[in-house]
Design a protein around this motif. Structure first.
Motif, PDB file in Angstrom:
ATOM      1  N   MET A   1       0.848  -1.213   0.000  1.00 17.74           N
ATOM      2  CA  MET A   1       0.000   0.000   0.000  1.00 17.74           C
ATOM      3  C   MET A   1       0.879   1.258   0.000  1.00 17.74           C
ATOM      4  O   MET A   1       1.782   1.381   0.814  1.00 17.74           O
ATOM      5  N   PRO A   2       0.599   2.190  -0.895  1.00 15.51           N
ATOM      6  CA  PRO A   2       1.358   3.442  -0.839  1.00 15.51           C
ATOM      7  C   PRO A   2       1.022   4.217   0.442  1.00 15.51           C
ATOM      8  O   PRO A   2      -0.042   4.025   1.017  1.00 15.51           O
ATOM      9  N   TYR A   3       1.970   5.075   0.842  1.00 19.19           N
ATOM     10  CA  TYR A   3       1.728   5.940   2.006  1.00 19.19           C
ATOM     11  C   TYR A   3       0.527   6.848   1.744  1.00 19.19           C
ATOM     12  O   TYR A   3       0.386   7.418   0.673  1.00 19.19           O
ATOM     13  N   ARG A   4      -0.338   6.977   2.743  1.00 16.44           N
ATOM     14  CA  ARG A   4      -1.453   7.925   2.633  1.00 16.44           C
ATOM     15  C   ARG A   4      -1.557   8.786   3.891  1.00 16.44           C
ATOM     16  O   ARG A   4      -1.559   8.255   5.001  1.00 16.44           O
ATOM     17  N   PRO A   5      -1.693  10.080   3.704  1.00 16.04           N
ATOM     18  CA  PRO A   5      -1.989  10.923   4.871  1.00 16.04           C
ATOM     19  C   PRO A   5      -3.390  10.579   5.396  1.00 16.04           C
ATOM     20  O   PRO A   5      -4.173   9.940   4.695  1.00 16.04           O
ATOM     21  N   ARG A   6      -3.704  10.995   6.611  1.00 15.79           N
ATOM     22  CA  ARG A   6      -5.090  10.893   7.089  1.00 15.79           C
ATOM     23  C   ARG A   6      -5.931  11.874   6.272  1.00 15.79           C
ATOM     24  O   ARG A   6      -5.589  13.045   6.138  1.00 15.79           O
ATOM     25  N   LEU A   7      -7.024  11.358   5.712  1.00 12.76           N
ATOM     26  CA  LEU A   7      -7.832  12.182   4.808  1.00 12.76           C
ATOM     27  C   LEU A   7      -9.281  12.239   5.274  1.00 12.76           C
ATOM     28  O   LEU A   7      -9.835  11.220   5.685  1.00 12.76           O
ATOM     29  N   SER A   8      -9.898  13.399   5.182  1.00 14.12           N
ATOM     30  CA  SER A   8     -11.358  13.458   5.284  1.00 14.12           C
ATOM     31  C   SER A   8     -11.917  12.937   3.960  1.00 14.12           C
ATOM     32  O   SER A   8     -11.172  12.647   3.022  1.00 14.12           O
ATOM     33  N   ASN A   9     -13.222  12.793   3.890  1.00 15.56           N
ATOM     34  CA  ASN A   9     -13.841  12.307   2.648  1.00 15.56           C
ATOM     35  C   ASN A   9     -15.032  13.223   2.381  1.00 15.56           C
ATOM     36  O   ASN A   9     -16.182  12.845   2.536  1.00 15.56           O
ATOM     37  N   ALA A  10     -14.679  14.459   1.995  1.00 14.03           N
ATOM     38  CA  ALA A  10     -15.678  15.530   2.043  1.00 14.03           C
ATOM     39  C   ALA A  10     -16.155  15.966   0.658  1.00 14.03           C
ATOM     40  O   ALA A  10     -16.536  17.111   0.465  1.00 14.03           O
ATOM     41  N   GLN A  11     -16.155  15.028  -0.281  1.00 11.94           N
ATOM     42  CA  GLN A  11     -16.662  15.451  -1.586  1.00 11.94           C
ATOM     43  C   GLN A  11     -18.131  15.824  -1.469  1.00 11.94           C
ATOM     44  O   GLN A  11     -18.865  15.262  -0.665  1.00 11.94           O
ATOM     45  N   CYS A  12     -18.556  16.811  -2.244  1.00  8.52           N
ATOM     46  CA  CYS A  12     -19.945  17.246  -2.081  1.00  8.52           C
ATOM     47  C   CYS A  12     -20.687  17.209  -3.409  1.00  8.52           C
ATOM     48  O   CYS A  12     -20.088  17.019  -4.465  1.00  8.52           O
ATOM     49  N   ALA A  13     -22.005  17.373  -3.314  1.00  6.86           N
ATOM     50  CA  ALA A  13     -22.856  17.267  -4.501  1.00  6.86           C
ATOM     51  C   ALA A  13     -22.395  18.267  -5.552  1.00  6.86           C
ATOM     52  O   ALA A  13     -22.258  19.459  -5.268  1.00  6.86           O
ATOM     53  N   PRO A  14     -22.151  17.811  -6.773  1.00  9.08           N
ATOM     54  CA  PRO A  14     -21.562  18.695  -7.774  1.00  9.08           C
ATOM     55  C   PRO A  14     -22.563  19.602  -8.473  1.00  9.08           C
ATOM     56  O   PRO A  14     -22.166  20.564  -9.124  1.00  9.08           O
ATOM     57  N   THR A  15     -23.839  19.316  -8.356  1.00 10.28           N
ATOM     58  CA  THR A  15     -24.806  20.173  -9.048  1.00 10.28           C
ATOM     59  C   THR A  15     -25.942  20.559  -8.118  1.00 10.28           C
ATOM     60  O   THR A  15     -26.135  19.983  -7.042  1.00 10.28           O
ATOM     61  N   PHE A  16     -26.700  21.512  -8.576  1.00  6.94           N
ATOM     62  CA  PHE A  16     -27.701  22.217  -7.798  1.00  6.94           C
ATOM     63  C   PHE A  16     -28.744  22.624  -8.844  1.00  6.94           C
ATOM     64  O   PHE A  16     -28.380  22.972  -9.962  1.00  6.94           O
ATOM     65  N   THR A  17     -30.011  22.517  -8.532  1.00  2.85           N
ATOM     66  CA  THR A  17     -31.017  22.809  -9.553  1.00  2.85           C
ATOM     67  C   THR A  17     -31.707  24.143  -9.282  1.00  2.85           C
ATOM     68  O   THR A  17     -32.136  24.407  -8.168  1.00  2.85           O
ATOM     69  N   VAL A  18     -31.766  24.973 -10.313  1.00  5.87           N
ATOM     70  CA  VAL A  18     -32.509  26.235 -10.209  1.00  5.87           C
ATOM     71  C   VAL A  18     -33.519  26.261 -11.349  1.00  5.87           C
ATOM     72  O   VAL A  18     -33.452  25.462 -12.279  1.00  5.87           O
ATOM     73  N   GLU A  19     -34.460  27.192 -11.248  1.00  3.20           N
ATOM     74  CA  GLU A  19     -35.435  27.310 -12.317  1.00  3.20           C
ATOM     75  C   GLU A  19     -35.078  28.489 -13.223  1.00  3.20           C
ATOM     76  O   GLU A  19     -34.807  29.583 -12.739  1.00  3.20           O
ATOM     77  N   ARG A 150     -15.424  10.488 -23.493  1.00  7.37           N
ATOM     78  CA  ARG A 150     -16.749  11.015 -23.811  1.00  7.37           C
ATOM     79  C   ARG A 150     -17.800  10.488 -22.830  1.00  7.37           C
ATOM     80  O   ARG A 150     -18.712  11.198 -22.428  1.00  7.37           O
ATOM     81  N   ARG A 151     -17.652   9.255 -22.415  1.00  2.45           N
ATOM     82  CA  ARG A 151     -18.651   8.647 -21.530  1.00  2.45           C
ATOM     83  C   ARG A 151     -18.530   9.102 -20.081  1.00  2.45           C
ATOM     84  O   ARG A 151     -19.442   8.945 -19.297  1.00  2.45           O
ATOM     85  N   TYR A 152     -17.361   9.639 -19.713  1.00  2.00           N
ATOM     86  CA  TYR A 152     -17.137  10.054 -18.318  1.00  2.00           C
ATOM     87  C   TYR A 152     -17.659  11.450 -18.005  1.00  2.00           C
ATOM     88  O   TYR A 152     -17.785  11.803 -16.846  1.00  2.00           O
ATOM     89  N   ASP A 153     -17.936  12.228 -19.022  1.00  4.66           N
ATOM     90  CA  ASP A 153     -18.074  13.673 -18.858  1.00  4.66           C
ATOM     91  C   ASP A 153     -19.414  14.074 -18.238  1.00  4.66           C
ATOM     92  O   ASP A 153     -20.133  14.888 -18.773  1.00  4.66           O
ATOM     93  N   THR A 154     -19.730  13.535 -17.094  1.00  4.50           N
ATOM     94  CA  THR A 154     -21.114  13.578 -16.632  1.00  4.50           C
ATOM     95  C   THR A 154     -21.575  14.914 -16.060  1.00  4.50           C
ATOM     96  O   THR A 154     -22.689  15.326 -16.315  1.00  4.50           O
ATOM     97  N   ILE A 155     -20.753  15.568 -15.260  1.00  3.00           N
ATOM     98  CA  ILE A 155     -21.198  16.843 -14.680  1.00  3.00           C
ATOM     99  C   ILE A 155     -21.343  17.870 -15.798  1.00  3.00           C
ATOM    100  O   ILE A 155     -22.308  18.624 -15.843  1.00  3.00           O
ATOM    101  N   TYR A 156     -20.395  17.847 -16.716  1.00  2.00           N
ATOM    102  CA  TYR A 156     -20.478  18.759 -17.853  1.00  2.00           C
ATOM    103  C   TYR A 156     -21.773  18.544 -18.634  1.00  2.00           C
ATOM    104  O   TYR A 156     -22.474  19.502 -18.977  1.00  2.00           O
ATOM    105  N   LYS A 157     -22.107  17.299 -18.868  1.00  2.00           N
ATOM    106  CA  LYS A 157     -23.336  17.010 -19.607  1.00  2.00           C
ATOM    107  C   LYS A 157     -24.562  17.515 -18.862  1.00  2.00           C
ATOM    108  O   LYS A 157     -25.509  18.016 -19.456  1.00  2.00           O
ATOM    109  N   ALA A 158     -24.539  17.380 -17.538  1.00  2.00           N
ATOM    110  CA  ALA A 158     -25.697  17.777 -16.735  1.00  2.00           C
ATOM    111  C   ALA A 158     -25.784  19.282 -16.546  1.00  2.00           C
ATOM    112  O   ALA A 158     -26.866  19.858 -16.570  1.00  2.00           O
ATOM    113  N   ALA A 159     -24.636  19.929 -16.366  1.00  2.00           N
ATOM    114  CA  ALA A 159     -24.674  21.313 -15.889  1.00  2.00           C
ATOM    115  C   ALA A 159     -23.787  22.277 -16.666  1.00  2.00           C
ATOM    116  O   ALA A 159     -23.898  23.487 -16.486  1.00  2.00           O
ATOM    117  N   GLY A 160     -22.917  21.771 -17.522  1.00  2.00           N
ATOM    118  CA  GLY A 160     -21.980  22.666 -18.203  1.00  2.00           C
ATOM    119  C   GLY A 160     -21.086  23.355 -17.193  1.00  2.00           C
ATOM    120  O   GLY A 160     -21.039  22.977 -16.019  1.00  2.00           O
TER     121      GLY A 160
END
Lengths: 268, 268
Positions: A1-19, A150-160
């Protein structure tokens, strides 16, 4: 196993919906990309505030410090803790950062507006970069990679409004990161490469963003010999690619591409 | 005649031709956008290095100082002299800049990577911005503006890799600037507005770039009540638009658009 610092896991929702209202006057629920300030503190000292999507904040903080060359090795980092309540990431180092004042001073005067942050010293070391010359990318593998991306580009496809970066081995995507800033995306890739102990010297870097000076420098610093972009390039990006001998492909869309530099690594 | 500092006239060629190979193996002469470092000195003190196309360097330097609120009034500036030989622009002020150390300190810690440079204080003053509420943009005028913009976008058409910004009165484009950084383009517009003594309060701002937090803040600071982008937006861009009540239209392409905020100024 490579060395790893202690990490939080704080990724957050990448999109938000407005009208929004479209040209027909119809209300359209529209996904927009998140953008949050994240202030990096190293050993309680404030370094910089990045505006980020927040998809990979720990890797972003590590990769920022790596690409700005404030940290030379992942093992110098003991912990990376993100707290979105206060928009901060606390990085704890083993022995502190050497000459932080001197390096910060340099940054103050050479910040590239709209180009991310460049330390003055970064440009000086281009001469010392030597990329592997025995790595090859065939056209068939290249086309497969473009199709995989092309198949990975999900946030861009959803929200630009975001840029994506991928690190690939041949056509296989090892990691893919999107962010509101194209430099954040490349920095997050750099951070994950350190965390996963991945050597860049036989890899391909893909970005949806433009190939400006700093983008090319960062790839070369990570020892990545092949750089592919969906977008165009600038003269300094071209000059640095020529100097470092990096293989640079631009305007990579569908079946079209333009091979600008380092043609010896690309096999038709 | 409005007051003008002494200005050099150092705009430079925006494109450069290199040879690339396309997917057919054919050599294709390809225009790429220029990108040059330009270090701003104010009264011989180094402030920042911007990476720019160089199409409007004097206006860029002035607009940068304006948008970062280092200078409050064009009359404080005596001369702006660009020297590309050394990649520098010397700005001479009448009385020096007040509290430059304090302001520079603030900048050091809040630089937004990939978002241009933000001073911390910039965000604090959103509450104090009041945009004119009696300005209207009809849908017909909007479409005419989009059509007018389309014809100006020349460096982008030739070389890609640049962003364009326009200041318009109704559908009439008063100025149009392109740069490798979208923040440079908006800063150059801000500089030209000061040079030509143009009030922003009844104007429309158009950008090809994304509507991130800083882009919306800069428009609001220039008192411009209507903001149109070809691209998408981020959540903070949206939040700031809501707070300032700016009229924000995104994804403006051909006949399509999305009206996000400030609908009262837009007349269908």
């Amino acid at each position: 196993m490579p060395y790893r610092p202690r990490l939080s896991n704080a990724q957050c929702a990448p999109t938000f919906t407005v009208e929004a209202r479209d040209e027909h006057g119809v209300a359209v629920p529209t996904s927009i990309a998140t953008e949050r300030p994240l202030t990096i503190y190293v050993d309680k000292r404030e370094i910089v505030t990045l505006m980020t999507l927040g998809a990979a904040p720990e890797a972003l903080a590590i990769g920022y410090l790596r690409n700005q060359r404030l940290v030379d090795n992942i093992e110098e980092i003991v912990a990376v803790q993100v707290d979105w309540e206060v928009g901060a990431v606390a990085v704890t180092t083993r022995n502190g950062l050497a000459d932080l004042d001197g390096r910060m001073q340099k940054r103050t005067v050479t910040t590239g507006c709209g180009q991310g942050t460049v330390f003055g010293a970064l440009m000086d070391d281009i001469e010392n970069i030597h990329l592997r010359d025995d790595v090859r990318l065939s056209e068939a593998t290249y086309y497969q990679l473009i199709d995989n991306v092309r198949r990975y580009d999900t946030i861009y496809k959803a929200a630009g409004a975001v840029h994506g970066c991928a690190l690939a081995h041949g056509s296989e995507i090892l990691m893919f990161v999107e962010d509101v800033g194209r430099h954040n995306a490349v920095d997050a890739i750099a951070g994950r490469m350190w965390l996963d102990a991945i050597d860049g010297s036989d890899k391909v870097f893909y970005t949806t963003g433009r190939l400006t000076s700093e983008m090319v420098i960062k790839c070369a610093q990570m020892q990545i010999p092949i750089l592919v972009s969906r977008s165009g390039l600038t003269q300094m990006g071209y000059d640095i690619a020529t100097k470092t001998g990096i293989t640079m492909i631009g305007r990579a869309t569908g079946k079209h591409y333009l091979l600008f530099t380092g043609a010896h690594r690309f096999v038709k």
